[in-house]
Design a protein around this motif. Structure first.
Motif, short mmCIF file in Angstrom:
data_model
loop_
_atom_site.label_atom_id
_atom_site.label_comp_id
_atom_site.label_asym_id
_atom_site.label_seq_id
_atom_site.Cartn_x
_atom_site.Cartn_y
_atom_site.Cartn_z
N VAL A 598 -9.93 -2.79 -13.81
CA VAL A 598 -10.81 -3.55 -12.92
C VAL A 598 -10.49 -3.25 -11.46
O VAL A 598 -11.39 -3.05 -10.62
CB VAL A 598 -10.68 -5.06 -13.21
N LEU A 599 -9.17 -3.20 -11.12
CA LEU A 599 -8.77 -2.89 -9.75
C LEU A 599 -9.29 -1.52 -9.32
O LEU A 599 -9.88 -1.36 -8.25
CB LEU A 599 -7.25 -2.94 -9.62
N GLU A 600 -9.07 -0.53 -10.17
CA GLU A 600 -9.47 0.83 -9.79
C GLU A 600 -10.99 0.96 -9.69
O GLU A 600 -11.51 1.53 -8.73
CB GLU A 600 -8.93 1.84 -10.79
N GLU A 601 -11.70 0.41 -10.68
CA GLU A 601 -13.16 0.51 -10.66
C GLU A 601 -13.75 -0.27 -9.49
O GLU A 601 -14.67 0.19 -8.80
CB GLU A 601 -13.73 0.01 -11.98
N GLY A 602 -13.22 -1.48 -9.22
CA GLY A 602 -13.74 -2.28 -8.11
C GLY A 602 -13.50 -1.62 -6.77
O GLY A 602 -14.40 -1.57 -5.91
N LEU A 603 -12.30 -1.08 -6.54
CA LEU A 603 -12.00 -0.42 -5.26
C LEU A 603 -12.79 0.87 -5.11
O LEU A 603 -13.18 1.24 -4.01
CB LEU A 603 -10.50 -0.16 -5.15
N ARG A 604 -13.00 1.55 -6.23
CA ARG A 604 -13.83 2.77 -6.16
C ARG A 604 -15.24 2.43 -5.69
O ARG A 604 -15.80 3.10 -4.83
CB ARG A 604 -13.87 3.43 -7.53
N PHE A 633 2.73 -3.70 -10.41
CA PHE A 633 1.44 -4.15 -9.89
C PHE A 633 1.27 -3.81 -8.41
O PHE A 633 0.26 -3.21 -8.00
CB PHE A 633 1.29 -5.67 -10.09
N VAL A 634 2.22 -4.18 -7.58
CA VAL A 634 2.09 -3.96 -6.14
C VAL A 634 2.02 -2.47 -5.84
O VAL A 634 1.19 -2.02 -5.02
CB VAL A 634 3.23 -4.63 -5.38
N ARG A 635 2.86 -1.67 -6.49
CA ARG A 635 2.85 -0.23 -6.25
C ARG A 635 1.52 0.38 -6.69
O ARG A 635 0.96 1.24 -5.98
CB ARG A 635 4.02 0.41 -7.00
N THR A 636 1.00 -0.07 -7.82
CA THR A 636 -0.29 0.45 -8.30
C THR A 636 -1.41 0.11 -7.30
O THR A 636 -2.25 0.96 -6.97
CB THR A 636 -0.62 -0.14 -9.68
N LEU A 637 -1.40 -1.14 -6.83
CA LEU A 637 -2.42 -1.56 -5.87
C LEU A 637 -2.32 -0.77 -4.58
O LEU A 637 -3.34 -0.33 -4.00
CB LEU A 637 -2.27 -3.06 -5.58
N GLU A 638 -1.13 -0.54 -4.10
CA GLU A 638 -0.93 0.22 -2.87
C GLU A 638 -1.47 1.64 -3.02
O GLU A 638 -2.13 2.18 -2.13
CB GLU A 638 0.55 0.24 -2.52
N ASN A 639 -1.23 2.26 -4.18
CA ASN A 639 -1.71 3.63 -4.42
C ASN A 639 -3.24 3.66 -4.47
O ASN A 639 -3.88 4.60 -3.96
CB ASN A 639 -1.14 4.17 -5.73
N LEU A 641 -5.39 1.54 -3.01
CA LEU A 641 -5.93 1.34 -1.66
C LEU A 641 -5.84 2.62 -0.83
O LEU A 641 -6.76 2.95 -0.07
CB LEU A 641 -5.16 0.21 -0.95
N SER A 642 -4.74 3.34 -1.02
CA SER A 642 -4.58 4.59 -0.29
C SER A 642 -5.55 5.65 -0.80
O SER A 642 -6.14 6.41 -0.02
CB SER A 642 -3.14 5.08 -0.42
N ARG A 643 -5.73 5.70 -2.13
CA ARG A 643 -6.59 6.73 -2.71
C ARG A 643 -8.05 6.54 -2.26
O ARG A 643 -8.73 7.52 -1.93
CB ARG A 643 -6.51 6.69 -4.24
N TYR A 644 -8.51 5.28 -2.27
CA TYR A 644 -9.93 5.04 -1.93
C TYR A 644 -10.12 4.63 -0.46
O TYR A 644 -11.24 4.28 -0.07
CB TYR A 644 -10.48 3.95 -2.85
N ARG A 645 -9.07 4.69 0.31
CA ARG A 645 -9.13 4.46 1.76
C ARG A 645 -9.78 3.11 2.09
O ARG A 645 -10.72 3.00 2.87
CB ARG A 645 -9.90 5.59 2.45
N ILE A 646 -9.28 2.08 1.44
CA ILE A 646 -9.77 0.72 1.64
C ILE A 646 -8.78 -0.03 2.54
O ILE A 646 -7.58 -0.03 2.26
CB ILE A 646 -9.93 -0.02 0.30
N LEU A 653 -7.54 -11.12 -3.58
CA LEU A 653 -6.99 -11.26 -4.92
C LEU A 653 -6.99 -12.74 -5.28
O LEU A 653 -6.38 -13.57 -4.58
CB LEU A 653 -5.56 -10.69 -4.98
N GLU A 654 -7.68 -13.09 -6.36
CA GLU A 654 -7.80 -14.48 -6.78
C GLU A 654 -6.73 -14.80 -7.82
O GLU A 654 -6.61 -14.10 -8.84
CB GLU A 654 -9.19 -14.74 -7.34
N ILE A 655 -5.95 -15.85 -7.57
CA ILE A 655 -4.86 -16.28 -8.43
C ILE A 655 -5.15 -17.70 -8.89
O ILE A 655 -5.54 -18.55 -8.08
CB ILE A 655 -3.51 -16.22 -7.70
N THR A 656 -4.94 -17.98 -10.18
CA THR A 656 -5.22 -19.34 -10.68
C THR A 656 -4.14 -20.30 -10.22
O THR A 656 -2.99 -19.92 -9.94
CB THR A 656 -5.28 -19.33 -12.21
N GLU A 657 -4.51 -21.56 -10.18
CA GLU A 657 -3.59 -22.60 -9.71
C GLU A 657 -2.39 -22.75 -10.64
O GLU A 657 -1.27 -23.01 -10.20
CB GLU A 657 -4.38 -23.92 -9.61
N SER A 658 -2.60 -22.54 -11.94
CA SER A 658 -1.50 -22.70 -12.90
C SER A 658 -0.42 -21.65 -12.69
O SER A 658 0.76 -21.89 -12.98
CB SER A 658 -2.04 -22.62 -14.33
#
Length: 789
Positions: A598-604, A633-639, A641-646, A653-658
């Motif tokens: 989802v992260l990769e497809e959404g950022l693309r 997770f953080v390293r994957t997200l950083e890569n 963002l860099s790949r798609y220049r976002i 990033l939406e995080i649930t309250e629980s």
């Protein structure tokens, strides 16, 4: 049968043997010499006879005239001359008519054997007329005299020669033969008397005896070297026998201990006098083990090695578990053995057996032992006919305790919970820890569903009581699944599976409950398995897709962002909403892999909107708790963002309250890293959890997303309207932005707009759309978007 002693040969010295040999040789030599002398004498005698024949011819020529004249006197004179020869015994002259003219005999005639008779004709000088014959009878007197003289001379000469030879041989034997042999004999005698190897003197003759004695010395040195090596080997063997940590001993054919190593004696505390000479069976602690020793001795006599396990008493009366390995001695008289003290091994095996069958933490039987016991109970016909039940107990909220207070405290809580479960059961029931926070209870003779439900609820009630662990009061609950066997041919795995399925139903119905297994539970589980398989297949085949729901600025009515919502377009079932698979993906851990997609497809897609459509909208993506727990997770997200220049400010990033409640420390660390990366953080479904409002200050949040349940009836529900107003007012004070989701009517939008809600999303604006529809409807100049950051 008596054995005759060996016959002793009479000792005969080499001198005697040589003397006998020389005597025999002398006798042979004398006999040969006599024969040779006799032969040569006779040959000489024959030559003499020939000479005499020649001389008698002369006499015969001289006798011609006297015989013709019949001059007997002259004839007789000539005969006397002939008879002067000592060998002539008789001589006679015969006339032509063979009448005796004259004759002459010696005194020995008739007493001495005539050796030859010589007849010489008396003829004229021209040899044409015979006047008579000269007859001479000859003996061998001179021959015998010559023979005796020759024999005497030969014997004398031979005796001198033999004497010289014998003397030379004796001297040779004494000096050349006897002396080195005597030295050799003396060396052997001294070696026998002293016990040491005595060499012959180094002054050796340069002959065969020298070679023999040299070989003897070399052999003696080799034997001495072997002897020393053997003594060293024996010394090493004795040292090894006595000092090796193994318990070595030897047995007679009757099982009596012949010898024991020093370590054997010290290990068991016995003195040598107390152990050597005693039968091995005297050391065993129980008479019932003595037949094993007899069996050991029989095995040794019939094969190469034997083994036995015995309980041996030491000198202090303590029992040692021993393994005995024995092998026949090379001489066949008894056996050599070694004892291995396996007392500690037996204790270790006992410990291992306990560890294999009992849980190390709680001391309760583990899954393996529980299944063995359950299988045994199911195999007993009486128990199977009476029926039995299995309760599968799973602690609720235990993971929260583990994550909050640490595993050490969690282990103590598990131990206390196991004791509480065990104490709350009727006598005869059996409890085990299956693993993690799961327990199993085996109930005998009770198949009444109502009674079992009451038992399970009582157990849950006991577990809901507070626990005091490390000065902290803790509360947990439990979900219980019940499987009942009423005589069916079930297996332990079947009952455990059924109770487990019923437990999962209890959890799904709200936890803290007890459910009895029904066939639908299995269908439900099969459904979960099929969904899990479908998720895995879809990740591989690319069946997932993202739909985007616009987020609108309430004041300006402009598209400012979009929320990415995952969908599964199955080839057979069509488009599936997240509610059909997200929970199962969360349970199985597939949510991590799905979240990365989802992260990769959404950022693309966001990069396409920014580059190709000159849009500046932000993208909101939901993140699960398992994703935040993944160290990548953080390293994957950083890569990404860099790949798609976002720019990170365009990603929310939406995080649930629980998640804020259950993973405070780790979640705070990850959220701080995300903030340093530049991402925006939002609490999704705010207001539905039970978190403290202090979390809003503790965590680096940017946006509050008010749950749709407050918006759905905001027109008529004053409480919800007041809560939404309070949340918006509080957010403003904390400098947090607010998004209201679930806006479906214009009236709801106007109310929220009057509350000064900043952003909203819902079906009133648009349902979630595929990327190409979202691009077509909202990115061209219909709306002018602004950045959320």
């Amino acid at each position: 049968m008596a054995v005759n002693p060996p016959r002793l040969h009479r000792y005969l010295s080499a001198h005697s043997k040589l003397s006998l040999l020389l005597i025999g040789c002398i006798i042979l030599a004398l006999g040969a010499s006599f024969l040779y002398t006799n032969y040569t004498a006779r040959d000489a005698f024959r030559y003499e006879l020939d000479d005499r024949f020649s001389s008698l011819q002369t006499y015969a020529d001289v006798l011609f005239d006297p015989v013709v004249r019949e001059d007997g006197r002259q004839v007789l004179g000539l005969l006397e001359l002939i008879r002067n020869d000592p060998d002539v015994l008789r001589v006679e002259v015969l006339d032509a008519e063979v009448h005796s003219v004259a004759s002459s005999e010696s005194e020995e005639y008739g007493r001495v054997q005539v050796e030859s008779r010589i007849v010489v004709p008396i003829k004229t000088q021209d040899f044409d007329t015979e006047a008579g014959w000269l007859v001479v009878e000859v003996g061998a007197e001179s021959f015998y005299q010559q023979q005796h003289e020759r024999i005497r001379d030969s014997l004398l000469t031979l005796f001198l020669i033999i004497a010289t030879i014998v003397l030379s041989l004796l001297i040779f034997q004494m000096r050349v033969v006897n002396r080195p042999l005597q030295n050799l004999l003396n060396s052997i005698r001294r070696s026998r008397e002293s016990g040491e190897f005595v060499r012959v003197s180094d002054r050796l003759p340069n002959d065969e005896f020298g070679i023999i004695i040299k070989a003897y010395n070399e052999l003696l040195e080799e034997v001495d070297r072997k002897h020393r090596s053997l003594k060293e080997s024996e010394s090493r063997y004795r040292h090894l026998y006595n000092q090796t940590p193994a318990l070595l001993f030897s047995l007679s054919p009757t099982g009596v201990i012949d010898s024991a190593s020093e370590h054997f004696l010290s290990h068991l505390g016995y003195a040598s006098d107390n152990i050597v000479g005693q039968p091995l069976r005297a050391l065993v602690c129980e008479a019932s083990e003595r037949p094993r020793i007899d069996h050991l001795l029989v095995e040794i006599s019939t094969r190469q090695t034997a083994q036995a396990y015995l309980k041996i008493l030491n000198a202090d009366g303590e029992i040692h578990s021993m393994r005995i390995d024995a092998t026949p001695r090379p001489d066949g008289l008894g056996a050599l053995g070694v004892m291995t003290d396996i007392t500690s091994l037996d204790e270790a095996l006992s410990t291992i057996e306990r560890q294999a069958n009992f849980d190390a933490l709680t001391g309760l039987p583990n899954r393996h032992f529980f299944k063995l016991l359950l299988d045994e109970q199911l195999s007993v016909e009486e128990i199977r006919e009476e029926g039995l039940a299995l309760l599968f107990v799973d602690l609720d909220r235990f993971k929260y305790v583990n994550d909050t207070h640490g595993h050490h405290t969690g282990d103590k809580l598990l131990t206390a919970a196991g004791k509480r479960i065990q104490a709350s059961l009727p006598g005869g029931d059996f409890v085990a820890r299956l693993g993690g926070d799961e327990f199993a209870v085996l109930v005998h003779g009770n198949t009444d569903e109502e009674s079992l439900i009451q038992l399970a609820l009582q157990l849950i009630k006991e577990l809901e009581g507070s626990f005091l662990i490390d000065q902290c009061t803790m509360h947990i609950s439990a979900s219980v699944g019940i499987a009942i066997n009423r005589g069916e041919c079930s297996t332990p795995d079947t009952l455990l599976k059924s109770a487990d399925l019923a437990m999962y139903r209890a959890k799904s119905e709200g936890r803290g409950r007890a459910c009895i297994f029904v066939p639908e539970d299995e269908q439900r589980t099969l459904h979960r398995v099929n969904i899990e398989s479908m998720i895995r297949e879809s990740l591989l085949e690319g069946h997932f897709e993202l739909h985007y729901q616009p987020v609108v600025s309430m004041g300006h009515q402009m598209i400012v962002g979009a929320e990415a919502l995952v969908r599964l377009r199955h080839p057979e079932r069509g488009l599936m909403a997240p509610g059909e698979f997200i929970d199962i993906a969360e349970e199985t851990g597939l949510i991590v892999q799905l979240g990365e997609w989802v992260l990769e497809e959404g950022l693309r897609q966001l990069s396409i909107w920014h580059r190709e459509h000159a849009s500046a909208i932000y993208l909101s993506i939901n993140v699960s708790g398992k994703q935040l727990q993944d160290y990548r997770f953080v390293r994957t997200l950083e890569n990404l963002l860099s790949r798609y220049r976002i720019r990170p400010g365009y990603l929310i990033l939406e995080i649930t309250e629980s998640m804020l409640m259950h993973h405070t420390d780790h979640t705070l660390e990850v959220m701080n890293r995300l903030k340093r990366l530049g991402c925006l953080l939002s609490i999704d479904d705010f207001g539905t959890g039970y978190s403290s409002l202090s979390y809003l200050q503790k965590f680096p949040l940017d946006i509050l997303k008010i749950d749709r349940s407050f918006v759905t009836d905001i027109e008529s529900n004053k409480t919800h309207r007041a809560l939404v107003t309070a949340i918006i007012t509080m957010s403003r004070s904390l400098n947090l932005r607010v998004i209201c989701e679930g806006i479906e009517t214009a009236q709801q939008m106007e109310i929220l707009k009057g509350m000064r809600c900043q952003m909203g999303q819902g079906y009133h604006f648009s349902k979630p759309l595929p990327a190409h529809q979202f691009t077509t409807q909202y990115l061209p100049g219909s709306y002018q978007a602004t950045s959320a950051s």
